[in-house]
Design an enzyme around this catalytic site. Structure first.
Site, PDB file in Angstrom:
ATOM      1  N   CYS A   1      -6.658 -12.928   0.093  1.00 35.15           N
ATOM      2  CA  CYS A   1      -5.948 -13.983   0.602  1.00 35.15           C
ATOM      3  C   CYS A   1      -6.398 -14.382   1.906  1.00 35.15           C
ATOM      4  O   CYS A   1      -6.056 -15.399   2.307  1.00 35.15           O
ATOM      5  CB  CYS A   1      -4.285 -13.695   0.483  1.00 35.15           C
ATOM      6  SG  CYS A   1      -3.834 -13.336  -0.965  1.00 35.15           S
TER       7      CYS A   1
ATOM      8  N   HIS B   1      -1.397 -18.043   5.531  1.00 35.51           N
ATOM      9  CA  HIS B   1      -1.290 -17.896   4.224  1.00 35.51           C
ATOM     10  C   HIS B   1       0.137 -17.829   3.707  1.00 35.51           C
ATOM     11  O   HIS B   1       0.907 -17.120   4.235  1.00 35.51           O
ATOM     12  CB  HIS B   1      -2.049 -16.501   3.980  1.00 35.51           C
ATOM     13  CG  HIS B   1      -1.888 -15.859   2.700  1.00 35.51           C
ATOM     14  ND1 HIS B   1      -2.138 -16.831   1.450  1.00 35.51           N
ATOM     15  CD2 HIS B   1      -1.398 -14.849   2.102  1.00 35.51           C
ATOM     16  CE1 HIS B   1      -1.815 -16.124   0.409  1.00 35.51           C
ATOM     17  NE2 HIS B   1      -1.373 -14.973   0.772  1.00 35.51           N
TER      18      HIS B   1
ATOM     19  N   ASN C   1       2.720 -17.872  -3.892  1.00 37.52           N
ATOM     20  CA  ASN C   1       1.310 -17.321  -2.993  1.00 37.52           C
ATOM     21  C   ASN C   1       0.064 -17.473  -4.130  1.00 37.52           C
ATOM     22  O   ASN C   1      -0.077 -16.994  -5.004  1.00 37.52           O
ATOM     23  CB  ASN C   1       1.696 -16.008  -3.007  1.00 37.52           C
ATOM     24  CG  ASN C   1       0.243 -15.154  -2.448  1.00 37.52           C
ATOM     25  OD1 ASN C   1      -0.838 -15.798  -2.103  1.00 37.52           O
ATOM     26  ND2 ASN C   1       0.335 -14.147  -1.908  1.00 37.52           N
TER      27      ASN C   1
HETATM   28  N1  ACO Z   1      14.143  -9.421  -8.871  1.00 37.54           N
HETATM   29  C1  ACO Z   1      15.097  -8.606  -8.488  1.00 37.54           C
HETATM   30  N2  ACO Z   1      15.211  -7.569  -7.887  1.00 37.54           N
HETATM   31  C2  ACO Z   1      13.737  -7.242  -7.508  1.00 37.54           C
HETATM   32  C3  ACO Z   1      12.701  -7.967  -7.695  1.00 37.54           C
HETATM   33  C4  ACO Z   1      12.825  -9.177  -8.556  1.00 37.54           C
HETATM   34  N3  ACO Z   1      11.812 -10.288  -8.593  1.00 37.54           N
HETATM   35  N4  ACO Z   1      11.635  -7.320  -6.950  1.00 37.54           N
HETATM   36  C5  ACO Z   1      12.287  -6.332  -6.709  1.00 37.54           C
HETATM   37  N5  ACO Z   1      13.379  -6.015  -6.990  1.00 37.54           N
HETATM   38  C6  ACO Z   1      14.245  -4.942  -6.302  1.00 37.54           C
HETATM   39  C7  ACO Z   1      13.584  -3.645  -6.312  1.00 37.54           C
HETATM   40  O1  ACO Z   1      13.598  -3.066  -7.444  1.00 37.54           O
HETATM   41  C8  ACO Z   1      14.381  -3.043  -5.245  1.00 37.54           C
HETATM   42  O2  ACO Z   1      15.603  -2.638  -6.048  1.00 37.54           O
HETATM   43  P1  ACO Z   1      16.128  -1.104  -5.459  1.00 37.54           P
HETATM   44  O3  ACO Z   1      16.537  -1.086  -4.170  1.00 37.54           O
HETATM   45  O4  ACO Z   1      17.083  -0.924  -6.565  1.00 37.54           O
HETATM   46  O5  ACO Z   1      14.931  -0.079  -5.738  1.00 37.54           O
HETATM   47  C9  ACO Z   1      14.980  -4.098  -4.598  1.00 37.54           C
HETATM   48  O6  ACO Z   1      14.895  -5.402  -5.093  1.00 37.54           O
HETATM   49  C10 ACO Z   1      14.303  -4.352  -3.100  1.00 37.54           C
HETATM   50  O7  ACO Z   1      12.866  -4.212  -3.223  1.00 37.54           O
HETATM   51  P2  ACO Z   1      11.954  -4.192  -1.935  1.00 37.54           P
HETATM   52  O8  ACO Z   1      10.652  -3.965  -2.420  1.00 37.54           O
HETATM   53  O9  ACO Z   1      12.337  -3.281  -0.750  1.00 37.54           O
HETATM   54  O10 ACO Z   1      12.109  -5.802  -1.739  1.00 37.54           O
HETATM   55  P3  ACO Z   1      11.646  -6.780  -0.291  1.00 37.54           P
HETATM   56  O11 ACO Z   1      12.776  -7.076   0.544  1.00 37.54           O
HETATM   57  O12 ACO Z   1      10.700  -5.639   0.252  1.00 37.54           O
HETATM   58  O13 ACO Z   1      11.059  -7.773  -1.113  1.00 37.54           O
HETATM   59  C11 ACO Z   1       8.795  -8.338  -1.301  1.00 37.54           C
HETATM   60  C12 ACO Z   1       9.916  -7.396  -1.796  1.00 37.54           C
HETATM   61  C13 ACO Z   1       9.237  -9.987  -1.524  1.00 37.54           C
HETATM   62  C14 ACO Z   1       7.544  -8.256  -2.532  1.00 37.54           C
HETATM   63  C15 ACO Z   1       8.439  -8.093  -0.233  1.00 37.54           C
HETATM   64  O14 ACO Z   1       8.196  -6.981  -0.031  1.00 37.54           O
HETATM   65  C16 ACO Z   1       6.948  -9.044   0.287  1.00 37.54           C
HETATM   66  O15 ACO Z   1       6.948 -10.066   0.243  1.00 37.54           O
HETATM   67  N6  ACO Z   1       6.037  -8.182   0.646  1.00 37.54           N
HETATM   68  C17 ACO Z   1       4.666  -8.827   0.936  1.00 37.54           C
HETATM   69  C18 ACO Z   1       4.003  -9.072  -0.483  1.00 37.54           C
HETATM   70  C19 ACO Z   1       2.939 -10.073  -0.403  1.00 37.54           C
HETATM   71  O16 ACO Z   1       2.878 -11.040   0.477  1.00 37.54           O
HETATM   72  N7  ACO Z   1       1.795  -9.680  -1.186  1.00 37.54           N
HETATM   73  C20 ACO Z   1       0.587 -10.688  -1.368  1.00 37.54           C
HETATM   74  C21 ACO Z   1      -0.272 -10.411  -0.328  1.00 37.54           C
HETATM   75  S1  ACO Z   1      -1.407 -11.603  -0.067  1.00 37.54           S
HETATM   76  C22 ACO Z   1      -2.830 -10.970  -1.202  1.00 37.54           C
HETATM   77  O17 ACO Z   1      -3.831 -10.706  -0.698  1.00 37.54           O
HETATM   78  C23 ACO Z   1      -2.685 -11.386  -2.743  1.00 37.54           C
END
Ligand code: ACO
Length: 312
Positions: free
Chosen positions: A95, A237, A267
Site C-alpha cells: 500500500c 492511503h 482498501n
Molecule cells: N465482522 C464482525 N466481526 C468481526 C469482523 C467482521 N468483519 N472482523 C473481526 N470481527 C470481530 C473479531 O473476531 C473480534 O471479536 P472477538 O472480540 O470476539 O475476538 C472483534 O470483531 C474485534 O476485532 P478486532 O480485530 O479487535 O477489531 P478492530 O476494532 O481492531 O478492527 C480492523 C479490525 C478493521 C481490521 C482494524 O484492526 C484495522 O483496520 N486494522 C488495520 C488494517 C489495515 O489497514 N490493513 C491494511 C493495511 S494496507 C496494506 O498494506 C494492504
C-alpha cells in the site's frame, strides 16, 4: 460488492464494517480482467489529462503487489498503451507502492534522465483475499489509478518526501509463499508451491499506522520547509476511516481538508491514493497550485509521505 453482500458470505454486518472501517462497498475485478488491462485504463486517462500521447512517455513505474506475472506486468502495460519509447518496471511496496513510485519518479526527473514518467498504482487483491476470513476480506477492493509526472524547468513541485521500512514487522501483513520439497535427484530437492491468501494482524497494522503516518508526514513537511498549516489537502492511503481520522487529528488538519473515498472502494492497496486524487481533481476540489500531503503505508512494513503542489 456491498457490506450486505459480504454478510451472506461471512459472519459480519453492514453495521460492524461501517463503524469499524467506514467502508460501505468495494469494486471487484471481473474474472477475465487482467491487472495490466486495468492499469492501462487508468494510465490512458492520466496521459489524456496531461494532454500527451503514449509516445511521449519515457518511463512507466507500475506499483503493484498483484501483478499478472511474477516477472512483472509493467512491460505488458507499456505494450497495451503502445508507449513505444518507454521503459517500464514494477515496484512492489504494497500500500506504500504509489508514494514510493512517485518519489522514484521524481529522482529520474530531477537527474534529467526522463521527462515524462507515468506512475500507476494498481492492485487486484480480490484474487489473494481469503474470502472466508471476515477479519480481512471485508477490507479490500480492486482498483487502479495513475498520474503523469512531468519535468519542468520553472518549479520542482515535489516539495518534500520521506520513506521508511521495517522488516521486523513483516509478519503483520503477508501474501506469503507456501511450497513443499520436490526431489529432482538424490541430493537435489527444490521448493515448489504458490502464494497463500492474505494474512493480517489487524490491530498491529492499525497501531503501526496511527503512530508512524503522522511522523512521516511531519518529516516530509520538514523536508519541504512547510508546516501542516500549509497543507491544502490530506490524502492518505485509504485503509480505514478511523486511521484517517486519527492521523488528521494528530496533525491538526481539519476534516474539510481530508480527502476520503474508501466508503465506496474499500482498501485498494497501491491504487487507493491515485484513485482518491483523481476523483478529487475531476470533482474540481483540488485546484492547480494547491499543496497536497499524501502518505502510503502497509505491508513490509513500509510507509512514506510526499508533499507536492498540484499542477496541470
Ligand atoms: N465482522 C464482525 N466481526 C468481526 C469482523 C467482521 N468483519 N472482523 C473481526 N470481527 C470481530 C473479531 O473476531 C473480534 O471479536 P472477538 O472480540 O470476539 O475476538 C472483534 O470483531 C474485534 O476485532 P478486532 O480485530 O479487535 O477489531 P478492530 O476494532 O481492531 O478492527 C480492523 C479490525 C478493521 C481490521 C482494524 O484492526 C484495522 O483496520 N486494522 C488495520 C488494517 C489495515 O489497514 N490493513 C491494511 C493495511 S494496507 C496494506 O498494506 C494492504
Amino acid at each position: 460488492m456491498t457490506n450486505d453482500d459480504l454478510s451472506l458470505l461471512v459472519e459480519t454486518s453492514d453495521e460492524w464494517i461501517r463503524t469499524r472501517t467506514g467502508i460501505r462497498k468495494r469494486h471487484l475485478a471481473t474474472t477475465d480482467l487482467s491487472l495490466s488491462e486495468l492499469s492501462a485504463q487508468a494510465a490512458t486517462q492520466a496521459i489524456a489529462m496531461a494532454n500527451l500521447t503514449a509516445n511521449d512517455v519515457d518511463l512507466i513505474i507500475l506499483a503493484t503487489s498483484t501483478a499478472d506475472d511474477l516477472f512483472g506486468s509493467a512491460a505488458k502495460v507499456q505494450a497495451i498503451l503502445q508507449a513505444n519509447r518507454a521503459v517500464a518496471f514494477d515496484l512492489t511496496a504494497a500500500c506504500s507502492g504509489f508514494v514510493f513510485g512517485l518519489i522514484t519518479a521524481s529522482q529520474f526527473i530531477r537527474t534529467g534522465v526522463y521527462k515524462n514518467v507515468l506512475v500507476i498504482g494498481a492492485d487486484i487483491l480480490s484474487r489473494w483475499v481469503d474470502w472466508s476470513d471476515r477479519s480481512s476480506c471485508v477490507l479490500f477492493g480492486d482498483g487502479a489509478g495513475a498520474v503523469l509526472c512531468q519535468g519542468s524547468t520553472d518549479e520542482d513541485r515535489l516539495l518534500g518526501s520521506a520513506m521508511y521500512s521495517n522488516g521486523e514487522q513483516h509478519e503483520a501483513l503477508n501474501i506469503g509463499y507456501d511450497g513443499t520439497g520436490k526431489k529432482l535427484k538424490d541430493g537435489i530437492t527444490v521448493n515448489q508451491g504458490t502464494y497463500k491468501p492474505i494474512t493480517m494482524k489487524g490491530r498491529d497494522v492499525y497501531r503501526f499506522a496511527v503512530e508512524k503516518v503522522p511522523e512521516v508526514i511531519e518529516k516530509a513537511l520538514f523536508n519541504a520547509q512547510l508546516t501542516t498549516d500549509d497543507v491544502d489537502w490530506l490524502i492518505l492511503h485509504q485503509a480505514n476511516q478511523r486511521i484517517i481520522d486519527s492521523v488528521a487529528k494528530r496533525l491538526k488538519i481539519p476534516p474539510q481538508k481530508v480527502i476520503a473515498n474508501l466508503d465506496e472502494y474499500g482498501n485498494t492497496s497501491a491504487a487507493s491514493i491515485p484513485l482518491a486524487l483523481d476523483e478529487a481533481v475531476r470533482q474540481g476540489k483540488i485546484k492547480p497550485g494547491e499543496i497536497i500531503a499524501s502518505s502510503g503505508f502497509g505491508a513490509g512494513l513500509t510507509w512514506g509521505a510526499v508533499i507536492f503542489r498540484w499542477g496541470i
